[in-house]
Scaffold this motif. Sequence first.
Motif, PDB file in Angstrom:
ATOM      1  N   ALA A  16       0.699  -1.394   0.018  1.00 54.13           N
ATOM      2  CA  ALA A  16      -0.060   0.044   0.006  1.00 54.13           C
ATOM      3  C   ALA A  16       0.888   1.135   0.013  1.00 54.13           C
ATOM      4  CB  ALA A  16      -1.001   0.152   1.284  1.00 54.13           C
ATOM      5  N   ILE A  17       1.835   1.207   0.931  1.00 48.93           N
ATOM      6  CA  ILE A  17       2.796   2.483   0.812  1.00 48.93           C
ATOM      7  C   ILE A  17       3.475   2.675  -0.599  1.00 48.93           C
ATOM      8  CG2 ILE A  17       4.456   3.316   2.030  1.00 48.93           C
ATOM      9  CD1 ILE A  17       3.625   2.084   4.578  1.00 48.93           C
ATOM     10  N   ASP A  18       3.817   1.516  -1.074  1.00 52.19           N
ATOM     11  CA  ASP A  18       4.680   1.592  -2.295  1.00 52.19           C
ATOM     12  C   ASP A  18       3.696   2.093  -3.333  1.00 52.19           C
ATOM     13  OD1 ASP A  18       7.036   0.746  -3.320  1.00 52.19           O
ATOM     14  OD2 ASP A  18       6.011  -0.799  -4.481  1.00 52.19           O
ATOM     15  N   ASP A  19       2.555   1.771  -3.206  1.00 56.77           N
ATOM     16  CA  ASP A  19       1.401   2.331  -4.456  1.00 56.77           C
ATOM     17  C   ASP A  19       1.371   4.017  -4.051  1.00 56.77           C
ATOM     18  OD1 ASP A  19       1.188  -0.072  -5.395  1.00 56.77           O
ATOM     19  OD2 ASP A  19      -0.582  -0.257  -4.589  1.00 56.77           O
ATOM     20  N   ARG A  20       1.190   4.258  -2.696  1.00 62.02           N
ATOM     21  CA  ARG A  20       1.065   5.440  -2.358  1.00 62.02           C
ATOM     22  C   ARG A  20       2.248   6.482  -2.802  1.00 62.02           C
ATOM     23  NH1 ARG A  20       0.046   9.961  -1.846  1.00 62.02           N
ATOM     24  NH2 ARG A  20      -0.998  11.164  -0.307  1.00 62.02           N
ATOM     25  N   LEU A  21       3.281   6.105  -2.575  1.00 59.67           N
ATOM     26  CA  LEU A  21       4.515   6.817  -2.951  1.00 59.67           C
ATOM     27  C   LEU A  21       4.513   6.961  -4.186  1.00 59.67           C
ATOM     28  CD1 LEU A  21       5.961   7.677  -0.670  1.00 59.67           C
ATOM     29  CD2 LEU A  21       8.137   6.105  -1.347  1.00 59.67           C
ATOM     30  N   ARG A  22       4.103   5.891  -5.141  1.00 57.47           N
ATOM     31  CA  ARG A  22       4.193   5.993  -6.718  1.00 57.47           C
ATOM     32  C   ARG A  22       3.464   7.226  -7.191  1.00 57.47           C
ATOM     33  NH1 ARG A  22       5.899   0.911  -7.744  1.00 57.47           N
ATOM     34  NH2 ARG A  22       4.190   0.114  -6.948  1.00 57.47           N
ATOM     35  N   ASP A  23       1.988   7.012  -6.593  1.00 63.94           N
ATOM     36  CA  ASP A  23       1.205   8.052  -6.658  1.00 63.94           C
ATOM     37  C   ASP A  23       1.652   9.513  -6.558  1.00 63.94           C
ATOM     38  OD1 ASP A  23      -0.503   6.023  -7.429  1.00 63.94           O
ATOM     39  OD2 ASP A  23      -1.730   6.220  -5.756  1.00 63.94           O
ATOM     40  N   ALA A  24       2.477   9.561  -5.357  1.00 63.95           N
ATOM     41  CA  ALA A  24       2.885  10.773  -4.950  1.00 63.95           C
ATOM     42  C   ALA A  24       4.082  11.218  -5.918  1.00 63.95           C
ATOM     43  CB  ALA A  24       3.567  10.663  -3.651  1.00 63.95           C
ATOM     44  N   ALA A  25       4.796  10.239  -6.399  1.00 65.20           N
ATOM     45  CA  ALA A  25       5.842  10.543  -7.536  1.00 65.20           C
ATOM     46  C   ALA A  25       5.079  11.304  -8.746  1.00 65.20           C
ATOM     47  CB  ALA A  25       6.584   9.389  -7.914  1.00 65.20           C
ATOM     48  N   THR A  26       3.958  10.359  -9.116  1.00 66.18           N
ATOM     49  CA  THR A  26       3.340  10.926 -10.541  1.00 66.18           C
ATOM     50  C   THR A  26       2.874  12.488 -10.182  1.00 66.18           C
ATOM     51  OG1 THR A  26       2.742   8.542 -10.705  1.00 66.18           O
ATOM     52  CG2 THR A  26       1.683  10.156 -12.030  1.00 66.18           C
ATOM     53  N   ALA A  27       2.377  12.694  -9.042  1.00 63.61           N
ATOM     54  CA  ALA A  27       2.037  13.984  -8.653  1.00 63.61           C
ATOM     55  C   ALA A  27       2.954  15.011  -8.381  1.00 63.61           C
ATOM     56  CB  ALA A  27       0.923  13.976  -7.579  1.00 63.61           C
ATOM     57  N   GLY A  28       4.338  14.719  -8.447  1.00 63.07           N
ATOM     58  CA  GLY A  28       5.183  15.506  -8.425  1.00 63.07           C
ATOM     59  C   GLY A  28       5.472  15.654  -7.003  1.00 63.07           C
ATOM     60  N   GLU A  29       5.060  15.093  -5.763  1.00 63.09           N
ATOM     61  CA  GLU A  29       5.201  15.426  -4.334  1.00 63.09           C
ATOM     62  C   GLU A  29       6.319  14.863  -3.905  1.00 63.09           C
ATOM     63  OE1 GLU A  29       1.118  15.692  -1.972  1.00 63.09           O
ATOM     64  OE2 GLU A  29       1.514  13.737  -3.020  1.00 63.09           O
ATOM     65  N   VAL A  30       6.982  13.607  -4.479  1.00 63.49           N
ATOM     66  CA  VAL A  30       8.303  13.312  -4.085  1.00 63.49           C
ATOM     67  C   VAL A  30       9.145  12.847  -5.226  1.00 63.49           C
ATOM     68  CG1 VAL A  30       7.063  12.226  -2.128  1.00 63.49           C
ATOM     69  CG2 VAL A  30       7.432  10.795  -4.058  1.00 63.49           C
ATOM     70  N   LYS A  31      10.400  12.665  -5.036  1.00 65.41           N
ATOM     71  CA  LYS A  31      11.281  12.191  -5.872  1.00 65.41           C
ATOM     72  C   LYS A  31      10.832  11.215  -6.655  1.00 65.41           C
ATOM     73  CE  LYS A  31      15.544  14.026  -4.037  1.00 65.41           C
ATOM     74  NZ  LYS A  31      16.466  13.760  -3.051  1.00 65.41           N
ATOM     75  N   ALA A  32      11.191  10.832  -7.982  1.00 59.55           N
ATOM     76  CA  ALA A  32      10.767   9.401  -8.574  1.00 59.55           C
ATOM     77  C   ALA A  32      11.549   8.242  -8.144  1.00 59.55           C
ATOM     78  CB  ALA A  32      10.828   9.603 -10.157  1.00 59.55           C
ATOM     79  N   GLU A  33      12.968   8.624  -7.749  1.00 61.62           N
ATOM     80  CA  GLU A  33      13.708   7.620  -7.276  1.00 61.62           C
ATOM     81  C   GLU A  33      13.407   7.203  -5.786  1.00 61.62           C
ATOM     82  OE1 GLU A  33      14.597  10.447  -8.252  1.00 61.62           O
ATOM     83  OE2 GLU A  33      16.494  11.009  -7.254  1.00 61.62           O
ATOM     84  N   ALA A  34      12.596   7.649  -5.260  1.00 59.13           N
ATOM     85  CA  ALA A  34      12.452   7.345  -3.699  1.00 59.13           C
ATOM     86  C   ALA A  34      11.897   6.023  -3.480  1.00 59.13           C
ATOM     87  CB  ALA A  34      11.203   8.611  -3.084  1.00 59.13           C
ATOM     88  N   ARG A  35      12.251   5.585  -2.473  1.00 64.45           N
ATOM     89  CA  ARG A  35      11.985   4.116  -2.214  1.00 64.45           C
ATOM     90  C   ARG A  35      11.099   3.939  -0.976  1.00 64.45           C
ATOM     91  NH1 ARG A  35      16.407  -0.330  -3.761  1.00 64.45           N
ATOM     92  NH2 ARG A  35      17.087   0.587  -5.727  1.00 64.45           N
ATOM     93  N   SER A  36       9.850   3.087  -1.111  1.00 65.78           N
ATOM     94  CA  SER A  36       8.925   3.215   0.203  1.00 65.78           C
ATOM     95  C   SER A  36      10.003   2.300   0.862  1.00 65.78           C
ATOM     96  CB  SER A  36       7.916   2.379  -0.480  1.00 65.78           C
ATOM     97  OG  SER A  36       8.101   1.057  -1.041  1.00 65.78           O
ATOM     98  N   GLU A  37      10.637   1.286   0.328  1.00 61.35           N
ATOM     99  CA  GLU A  37      11.410   0.447   1.348  1.00 61.35           C
ATOM    100  C   GLU A  37      12.328   1.064   2.212  1.00 61.35           C
ATOM    101  OE1 GLU A  37      13.283  -2.749  -0.874  1.00 61.35           O
ATOM    102  OE2 GLU A  37      14.894  -3.071   0.594  1.00 61.35           O
ATOM    103  N   ASP A  38      13.039   2.183   1.603  1.00 64.13           N
ATOM    104  CA  ASP A  38      13.703   2.716   2.500  1.00 64.13           C
ATOM    105  C   ASP A  38      13.145   3.588   3.479  1.00 64.13           C
ATOM    106  OD1 ASP A  38      16.130   1.975   1.291  1.00 64.13           O
ATOM    107  OD2 ASP A  38      16.184   3.736  -0.227  1.00 64.13           O
ATOM    108  N   LEU A  39      11.984   4.174   3.107  1.00 62.90           N
ATOM    109  CA  LEU A  39      11.294   5.245   4.072  1.00 62.90           C
ATOM    110  C   LEU A  39      10.530   4.233   5.211  1.00 62.90           C
ATOM    111  CD1 LEU A  39      10.573   8.226   3.615  1.00 62.90           C
ATOM    112  CD2 LEU A  39       8.513   7.484   2.707  1.00 62.90           C
TER     113      LEU A  39
END
Lengths: 216, 216, 216, 216
Positions: free
Chosen positions: C156-179
């Motif tokens: 779920a977090i992985d998806d959420r982060l991907r959405d945020a990347a698409t919306a330009g909220e976070v870096k594209a290379e940000a990894r949910s695993e690291d977070l």
Amino acid sequence: MADYDTLGSVFAEGAKMAPPNSDVGDVQRGAGRPRDPRIEQAALAAARELLVEVGYARLTVAAVAGRAGTTKAALYRRWPSLPHLVYEAAFPDDLLKDWHLGADLRADLLGIVVGTRDAFTTPVAAAALPGLLAEFSTHPVLHNALLSRFASVFEAIDDRLRDAATAGEVKAEARSEDLLRLMIGAALIGVLLGPETLDDAWAARITDILLEGIRP
Amino acid sequence: MADYDTLGSVFAEGAKMAPPNSDVGDVQRGAGRPRDPRIEQAALAAARELLVEVGYARLTVAAVAGRAGTTKAALYRRWPSLPHLVYEAAFPDDLLKDWHLGADLRADLLGIVVGTRDAFTTPVAAAALPGLLAEFSTHPVLHNALLSRFASVFEAIDDRLRDAATAGEVKAEARSEDLLRLMIGAALIGVLLGPETLDDAWAARITDILLEGIRP
Amino acid sequence: MADYDTLGSVFAEGAKMAPPNSDVGDVQRGAGRPRDPRIEQAALAAARELLVEVGYARLTVAAVAGRAGTTKAALYRRWPSLPHLVYEAAFPDDLLKDWHLGADLRADLLGIVVGTRDAFTTPVAAAALPGLLAEFSTHPVLHNALLSRFASVFEAIDDRLRDAATAGEVKAEARSEDLLRLMIGAALIGVLLGPETLDDAWAARITDILLEGIRP
Amino acid sequence: MADYDTLGSVFAEGAKMAPPNSDVGDVQRGAGRPRDPRIEQAALAAARELLVEVGYARLTVAAVAGRAGTTKAALYRRWPSLPHLVYEAAFPDDLLKDWHLGADLRADLLGIVVGTRDAFTTPVAAAALPGLLAEFSTHPVLHNALLSRFASVFEAIDDRLRDAATAGEVKAEARSEDLLRLMIGAALIGVLLGPETLDDAWAARITDILLEGIRP
DNA sequence: CACTAATCGAGACGGTACGTCGCGTCTTGTG
DNA sequence: CACAAGACGCGACGTACCGTCTCGATTAGTG
């Protein structure tokens, strides 16, 4: 023999009372599913096998049930506890069926010695005997079962000895109790120390000692 | 006797054996903290008490340890299992210490009968015997311990009987083995069936039967 | 959830697995006396109480059984070992039941931080965590149970982060695993070093650092 | 380092007091046979080997003593308990010896991340860490030993961050405590979940997230 | 050079928990 | 009712490890 009723009369402590509709005198053949008669024989056979294979100490109810293809509950429905089952397996009711006394005193005594030895040196009996003896001292019910089974034998020997005393073959004060204990004790010790020495020559020697010991 | 070394020689399985060359400066002799000698005595005493109080079947290693003021591990360090402890508690090494044969054959035989009876009818021994007999068939080590203990007695009686045969008191073919088994067996059966009947008159009767039984 | 079947599927090692063809009349389904469902709950409750009272190191199977009014054997029938029981007691299956993501990224991250902290700072969890961590490296089954439990959250977090990347909220290379590891690690260290510092301000600071750290 | 005195200062609880003749200030080098210095190293080496071979949970004092060629008593003379020995074996005093901060903030943070990872991913440390963490929560003495060891590091990083704040590199409100916990927590979680993912790219990613997270 | 005192090896000590096993009983569903 | 299945409470088992202790035998420094 060795069926439910016989068992019940010896071992049951009230729990096996006849159902309430037994007033007409028919044995409890009443309602419910009848017991599977094969289970009884299978359990006794399994107990005999396992006694020889693993000995009394390692014999467990679960193992007997498993070997007999049934369950613990079915066994506890038939015997109050494991020693009762083992007792019946090792010393069935028909053990004394073809036993009798005759006219020759020495032959009679020898018969008792040999009979006792044979009953004790069976692989099954040899495996069960020490363990059962230990249980006897704890469970008086089992103890009484053993004694009552041999009561008739005891009386017969008592009579035989009295006749022999009248005939002048033995001392008047000779006690069948002493004699029987000596014979059974000798066989028991033999089993405990090593049954391989209990051959026919041994039986003859024991018989002779005891016979001479009570001669007038 | 009945001390630590004797125990070791009977029950230990090699680890406690003194090396054959221990006559020179054996370094390993006495390494480590020595065993507390009080534990051994306390455990045997506790076992004796509990045997009488609760019987063999209800005797527990933990209970013996608790009563002795020590722990199960300390007991398992000394005896391989509970039966070994019980055996030593009920039949200590010094059981036969003041036993001897004399000139009167009947007195000698009576002495054996009475001695065996006394050894078996002790409250402790009577409580332990049935259980121990059952264990003997499982633990051959225990079995051998019992046999080796009576070996010297056996030889002595063997010699005594041979002397009597030479003196013409008994038959030449009389076997001490048969005699001894009859005496021990009678006492054993007596204990198992009810020790209250084993009075001095019983001992005299048994002795007389056996003595007459081997007279020439 | 957290019921018998779920447990079986996580801890059982094959024996309790339903056979694949169980859709038809599976005879074995429900054979035998069913387990008493109260024991399971009582054991978990007892474990929770004792964890808080005496801590993980002093927690005993016998104590849990005693407090739960049952016996050790009943517990070993349900859990392979104490750690498995403790794991389920401290981190029940419904731990994540009312957890969800929303539209506000910071709120979502803060929710994870706070949720993790709350799950770890429960008195029961705080008492169990250090000990369980140690067992994880020994019992891979437990380890996998933990990982599989968080697998859905992870996705779920992985998806959420991907959405945020698409919306330009976070870096594209940000990894949910690291977070996720940073968040869980921070909470874990906090519990191990002293949970009193993990207040809401701490959660806000951690969330802000991580949120800024993955901003484009 | 890591010698008796250092140990004493950290772990000893009074028992290791200097003998009464220490008034002249000489460290307790007084009477009696001196300790064999080889034992200390052999014990630590044995503990390291066994940690990797059997893990923390199966590590026993007797095994360490045996592998080191000495006895339990010799180990207990040097360390108060097994966790203390393991702690010193897995995290020796010289762990931080060539550690320092420089002018490049990112390089400094990366150094901490990499250093922590390296300290935790050693086979020995990875085996010991979970178990030691569990002991920390039980034995505050060990816990304090760990904290005091890192106290200087902690202060240095605190200063470094304050300097960076003055230089405008990071936010003024950034806390070294938060940063350090995030870094150590990430490494710890990594070790617990599987150390194979903690490569240099991971370290760079973590460092970047945290660095960006505290940028003004 | 004897004396003192701490260390060495070895291993027993009290204590505590482990995980297993067997007993005899019970509670299901299915004849 | 009996039966197969298997869980139940109970209680004992034998083992393992802890940290401490008691031995006899070194192995220095001290008087």
